[in-house]
Write an enzyme that holds these catalytic residues in place. Structure first.
Site, PDB file in Angstrom:
ATOM      1  N   LYS A 190       6.456-114.605   4.926  1.00 10.27           N
ATOM      2  CA  LYS A 190       7.540-113.643   5.141  1.00 10.27           C
ATOM      3  C   LYS A 190       7.281-112.412   4.287  1.00 10.27           C
ATOM      4  O   LYS A 190       7.142-112.505   3.075  1.00 10.27           O
ATOM      5  CB  LYS A 190       8.897-114.225   4.751  1.00 10.27           C
ATOM      6  N   GLY A 243       7.651-111.583  -6.779  1.00  9.64           N
ATOM      7  CA  GLY A 243       8.827-110.719  -6.755  1.00  9.64           C
ATOM      8  C   GLY A 243       9.537-110.773  -8.086  1.00  9.64           C
ATOM      9  O   GLY A 243       8.907-110.989  -9.130  1.00  9.64           O
ATOM     10  N   SER A 244      10.849-110.586  -8.050  1.00 13.42           N
ATOM     11  CA  SER A 244      11.595-110.492  -9.307  1.00 13.42           C
ATOM     12  C   SER A 244      11.778-111.864  -9.955  1.00 13.42           C
ATOM     13  O   SER A 244      11.778-112.888  -9.282  1.00 13.42           O
ATOM     14  CB  SER A 244      12.956-109.860  -9.049  1.00 13.42           C
ATOM     15  N   THR A 245      11.952-111.852 -11.260  1.00 16.65           N
ATOM     16  CA  THR A 245      12.142-113.097 -11.988  1.00 16.65           C
ATOM     17  C   THR A 245      13.422-113.792 -11.539  1.00 16.65           C
ATOM     18  O   THR A 245      13.446-115.022 -11.378  1.00 16.65           O
ATOM     19  CB  THR A 245      12.138-112.817 -13.502  1.00 16.65           C
ATOM     20  N   GLY A 248      12.781-115.428  -8.282  1.00 14.68           N
ATOM     21  CA  GLY A 248      11.867-116.545  -8.550  1.00 14.68           C
ATOM     22  C   GLY A 248      12.604-117.770  -9.047  1.00 14.68           C
ATOM     23  O   GLY A 248      12.328-118.908  -8.638  1.00 14.68           O
ATOM     24  N   GLU A 265       4.993-115.685  -9.124  1.00 13.55           N
ATOM     25  CA  GLU A 265       4.440-114.547  -9.872  1.00 13.55           C
ATOM     26  C   GLU A 265       5.570-113.535  -9.930  1.00 13.55           C
ATOM     27  O   GLU A 265       5.993-113.008  -8.906  1.00 13.55           O
ATOM     28  CB  GLU A 265       3.210-114.032  -9.134  1.00 13.55           C
ATOM     29  N   CYS A 299       3.773-105.209 -11.062  1.00 17.25           N
ATOM     30  CA  CYS A 299       4.313-106.258 -11.928  1.00 17.25           C
ATOM     31  C   CYS A 299       3.631-106.252 -13.289  1.00 17.25           C
ATOM     32  O   CYS A 299       4.244-106.598 -14.285  1.00 17.25           O
ATOM     33  CB  CYS A 299       4.194-107.613 -11.254  1.00 17.25           C
ATOM     34  N   GLU A 401      12.639-104.941 -17.214  1.00 12.10           N
ATOM     35  CA  GLU A 401      11.665-104.378 -16.279  1.00 12.10           C
ATOM     36  C   GLU A 401      12.334-103.272 -15.466  1.00 12.10           C
ATOM     37  O   GLU A 401      13.360-103.498 -14.834  1.00 12.10           O
ATOM     38  CB  GLU A 401      11.153-105.472 -15.342  1.00 12.10           C
TER      39      GLU A 401
HETATM   40  P1  NAI Z   1      12.990-109.712  -4.757  1.00  8.35           P
HETATM   41  O1  NAI Z   1      12.311-110.607  -5.723  1.00  8.35           O
HETATM   42  O2  NAI Z   1      14.411-110.011  -4.476  1.00  8.35           O
HETATM   43  O3  NAI Z   1      12.179-109.743  -3.362  1.00  8.35           O
HETATM   44  C1  NAI Z   1      10.870-110.205  -3.203  1.00  8.35           C
HETATM   45  C2  NAI Z   1      10.766-111.077  -1.977  1.00  8.35           C
HETATM   46  O4  NAI Z   1      11.645-112.187  -2.105  1.00  8.35           O
HETATM   47  C3  NAI Z   1      11.157-110.391  -0.669  1.00  8.35           C
HETATM   48  O5  NAI Z   1      10.322-110.860   0.374  1.00  8.35           O
HETATM   49  C4  NAI Z   1      12.579-110.885  -0.444  1.00  8.35           C
HETATM   50  O6  NAI Z   1      12.935-110.893   0.910  1.00  8.35           O
HETATM   51  C5  NAI Z   1      12.493-112.299  -0.983  1.00  8.35           C
HETATM   52  N1  NAI Z   1      13.791-112.853  -1.395  1.00  8.35           N
HETATM   53  C6  NAI Z   1      14.830-112.200  -1.964  1.00  8.35           C
HETATM   54  N2  NAI Z   1      15.839-113.048  -2.216  1.00  8.35           N
HETATM   55  C7  NAI Z   1      15.435-114.273  -1.804  1.00  8.35           C
HETATM   56  C8  NAI Z   1      16.039-115.562  -1.797  1.00  8.35           C
HETATM   57  N3  NAI Z   1      17.260-115.759  -2.265  1.00  8.35           N
HETATM   58  N4  NAI Z   1      15.328-116.596  -1.319  1.00  8.35           N
HETATM   59  C9  NAI Z   1      14.081-116.410  -0.857  1.00  8.35           C
HETATM   60  N5  NAI Z   1      13.464-115.228  -0.818  1.00  8.35           N
HETATM   61  C10 NAI Z   1      14.122-114.153  -1.298  1.00  8.35           C
HETATM   62  O7  NAI Z   1      12.781-108.232  -5.298  1.00  8.35           O
HETATM   63  P2  NAI Z   1      13.494-106.843  -4.886  1.00  8.35           P
HETATM   64  O8  NAI Z   1      14.956-107.029  -4.724  1.00  8.35           O
HETATM   65  O9  NAI Z   1      12.767-106.260  -3.744  1.00  8.35           O
HETATM   66  O10 NAI Z   1      13.195-105.948  -6.178  1.00  8.35           O
HETATM   67  C11 NAI Z   1      13.990-106.034  -7.342  1.00  8.35           C
HETATM   68  C12 NAI Z   1      13.148-105.997  -8.587  1.00  8.35           C
HETATM   69  O11 NAI Z   1      12.236-107.064  -8.593  1.00  8.35           O
HETATM   70  C13 NAI Z   1      12.263-104.782  -8.766  1.00  8.35           C
HETATM   71  O12 NAI Z   1      12.955-103.698  -9.301  1.00  8.35           O
HETATM   72  C14 NAI Z   1      11.223-105.300  -9.706  1.00  8.35           C
HETATM   73  O13 NAI Z   1      11.700-105.260 -11.024  1.00  8.35           O
HETATM   74  C15 NAI Z   1      11.046-106.733  -9.283  1.00  8.35           C
HETATM   75  N6  NAI Z   1       9.892-106.907  -8.389  1.00  8.35           N
HETATM   76  C16 NAI Z   1       8.737-107.417  -8.906  1.00  8.35           C
HETATM   77  C17 NAI Z   1       7.619-107.527  -8.120  1.00  8.35           C
HETATM   78  C18 NAI Z   1       6.351-108.070  -8.664  1.00  8.35           C
HETATM   79  O14 NAI Z   1       5.293-107.676  -8.215  1.00  8.35           O
HETATM   80  N7  NAI Z   1       6.393-109.014  -9.583  1.00  8.35           N
HETATM   81  C19 NAI Z   1       7.590-107.072  -6.732  1.00  8.35           C
HETATM   82  C20 NAI Z   1       8.886-106.617  -6.245  1.00  8.35           C
HETATM   83  C21 NAI Z   1       9.963-106.534  -7.068  1.00  8.35           C
END
Ligand code: NAI
Ligand code: MG
Length: 501
Positions: A190, A243-245, A248, A265, A299, A401
């Site tokens: 996804k 994605g975000s902690t 995660g 990660e 990240c 972050e």
């Molecule tokens: P997010 O962690 O919510 O989204 C990343 C992925 O997780 C997306 O595909 C999203 O659809 C999915 N997701 C979101 N909620 C979920 C859930 N409850 N169950 C399963 N999957 C879920 O990150 P978001 O909201 O896009 O960004 C917020 C913050 O996260 C950013 O400002 C940044 O600090 C951090 N981030 C870190 C990343 C990294 O590379 N480690 C990448 C993106 C965001």
């Protein structure tokens, strides 16, 4: 199905057919409820296209397809044949890199030259690398006594759910797909709702490369709907997430229901240490790349620069000059642009919010600190590269972050204080240090709590080298040989050669 495509022309003139459906079993299908995600161009806030968003019942279909493919052709396919398909796919990615890079830039806002020369090179390279591994994964014979033959088999885990972010849409897909399919797993991937487009064009290449139906299924969908359905799905054996902690953590909790294997990660607040014996010019250049590349949306971004107090003022002056001269904000399709817009309005507002936080916490705003409105007609999610100095370790801007072109610079007295500051974080992803003293460099590298250390550099990343974090930056490793560990189980087989006495 022809209704599941739309003809598009990108701002750089590239014309292509954009699929808009869900890619399940090598077919394009509509989502069961017809709900859509509309993708926005962050450069001018215009709508690009709407794509189907998966519901839990669509996730069910994708999982069924992946399960059938796992039990059918994929798990037992000759490993060299499996590798050949991946290498075919790598070739097709390379042939289509201009269109794929165009979509990355249009949808995400990253500079086109970076999307083409860095992201797409990595996507093709990573796929080829893991294609090469496919027939080189093997178990061991472990000698115990003549009465026993004991050996291990490296088995695929099964159906893997992969949830990826928007900062490197195709590269994050490649990091996850490569090792998973090389090991004989099948996948439901996804992508992030902010950048849903490029992966659908990539999906067509999966079919063209000759992969059997169901091996790689690709869906768009909302995290809390489709992502959560994947994390809880009894038919999914492993979840890999970037994605975000906080997300995660939620995924880990959901995956616990069926005790799935997980790789996470997550976030970071990576330190970059500059000692007074460093090559200052190099430290300045890498410090700039380490936080301002990809609009700070990395990240591993080295977002906390820690500088020895004797060279602090000199460093700040040189760093500000470097940012002013190099971080050209502008249209990401223009060659001279170093920094495009933040990916979405939400991320843009988040960065601006942290600028207010930094000011109200009493840090010194040394440069930037505002929305940048000089691109096109003044729309788009651009932020001026922002530097805060006189930052204290108690401040939120030191601890949280931000994920933008936003850096805090702090001074330290000696090595001990540098390490204390560097490790004063719940995160542990990247870290960097600058010194010409090789003994100190390796000593500090060992003491930093992080998954990766860059000595006299920042952000080196290579698909042959393990990548991942400690503390709350994640669990497990991606890339390199370590990436294969994350996608295989070791089965032990005990053969009794002796006779019961
Ligand atoms: P997010 O962690 O919510 O989204 C990343 C992925 O997780 C997306 O595909 C999203 O659809 C999915 N997701 C979101 N909620 C979920 C859930 N409850 N169950 C399963 N999957 C879920 O990150 P978001 O909201 O896009 O960004 C917020 C913050 O996260 C950013 O400002 C940044 O600090 C951090 N981030 C870190 C990343 C990294 O590379 N480690 C990448 C993106 C965001
Ligand atoms: Mg977008």
């Amino acid at each position: 199905m022809s209704s599941l495509t739309v003809e598009l022309t990108a701002p750089n003139g590239v014309k292509y057919t954009q699929p808009t459906g869900l890619f399940i079993n090598n077919e394009w299908v509509a989502s069961s409820k017809g709900n859509k995600i509309t993708s926005i161009n962050p450069t001018d806030e215009s709508e690009i296209a709407s794509v189907h968003a998966a519901e839990p019942e669509d996730v069910d279909k994708a999982v069924e397809a992946a399960r059938a493919a796992f039990k059918g052709p994929w798990r037992d396919m000759a490993t060299t044949e499996r590798g050949d398909l991946m290498i075919n796919l790598a070739g097709l990615i390379d042939q289509n890199k201009e269109v794929l890079a165009t979509i990355e830039t249009w949808d995400n806002g990253k500079p086109y030259s970076v999307a083409l020369n860095e992201d797409l090179a990595e996507v093709a390279g990573c796929m080829k690398y893991y294609g090469g591994w496919a027939d080189k994964i093997h178990g061991q014979v472990i000698d115990t006594s003549p009465a026993k033959l004991a050996y291990t088999i490296r088995e695929p885990i099964g159906v893997c759910g992969q949830i990826i972010p928007w900062n490197y849409p195709l590269a994050m897909a490649a990091w996850k797909l490569g090792p998973a399919i090389a090991c004989g797993n099948t996948v439901v991937l996804k992508s992030a709702e902010q950048t849903p487009l490029s992966i659908l064009v990539f999906a067509n290449l999966v079919k063209e490369a000759g992969f059997p139906p169901g091996v790689i299924n690709i869906i768009n969908g909302h995290g809390r709907v489709a992502g959560a359905a994947m994390a809880q799905h009894p038919g999914i054996d492993k979840i890999a997430f970037t994605g975000s902690t906080s997300t995660g953590r939620e995924i880990m909790k959901m995956a616990s229901l069926t005790m799935k294997n997980i790789t996470l990660e997550t976030g970071g607040k990576s330190p970059l240490l500059v000692f007074d014996d460093a090559d200052l010019d190099q430290a300045v250049k890498w410090s700039h790349v380490g936080i301002m590349s990809n609009m700070g949306q990395i990240c591993t971004a080295t977002s906390r620069i820690l500088v020895q107090e004797s060279i602090y003022d000199k460093f700040i002056e040189a760093f500000k000059k470097q940012v002013t001269e190099t971080s050209k904000v502008g249209d990401p399709f223009k060659d001279e642009t170093f920094q495009g817009p933040q990916v979405t309005k939400a991320q843009y507002e988040r960065v601006l919010g942290y600028i207010d936080t930094g000011k109200s916490e009493g840090a010194t705003l040394a440069m930037g600190g505002e929305a940048y409105k000089n691109v096109g007609e003044g729309k788009g999610f651009f932020v001026s590269p922002t530097v805060f100095t006189n930052v204290k370790d108690s401040m939120r801007i030191f601890r949280e972050e931000v994920f933008g072109p936003f850096v805090v610079v702090v001074s330290f007295k000696d090595e001990e204080e540098a390490l204390a500051l560097a490790n004063d974080t719940t995160y542990g992803l990247g870290s960097a240090l600058f010194t010409k003293d090789i003994v100190k460099a390796h000593r500090v590298a060992r003491k930093i709590e992080a998954g990766m250390v860059w000595i006299n550099s920042s952000q080196d990343s290579d698909y042959r080298i393990p990548f991942g974090g400690v503390k709350q930056s994640g669990i497990g490793r991606e890339l390199g040989e370590a990436g294969l560990e994350a996608y295989t189980n070791k089965k032990a087989v005990h053969v009794n050669l002796g006779t019961w006495l």
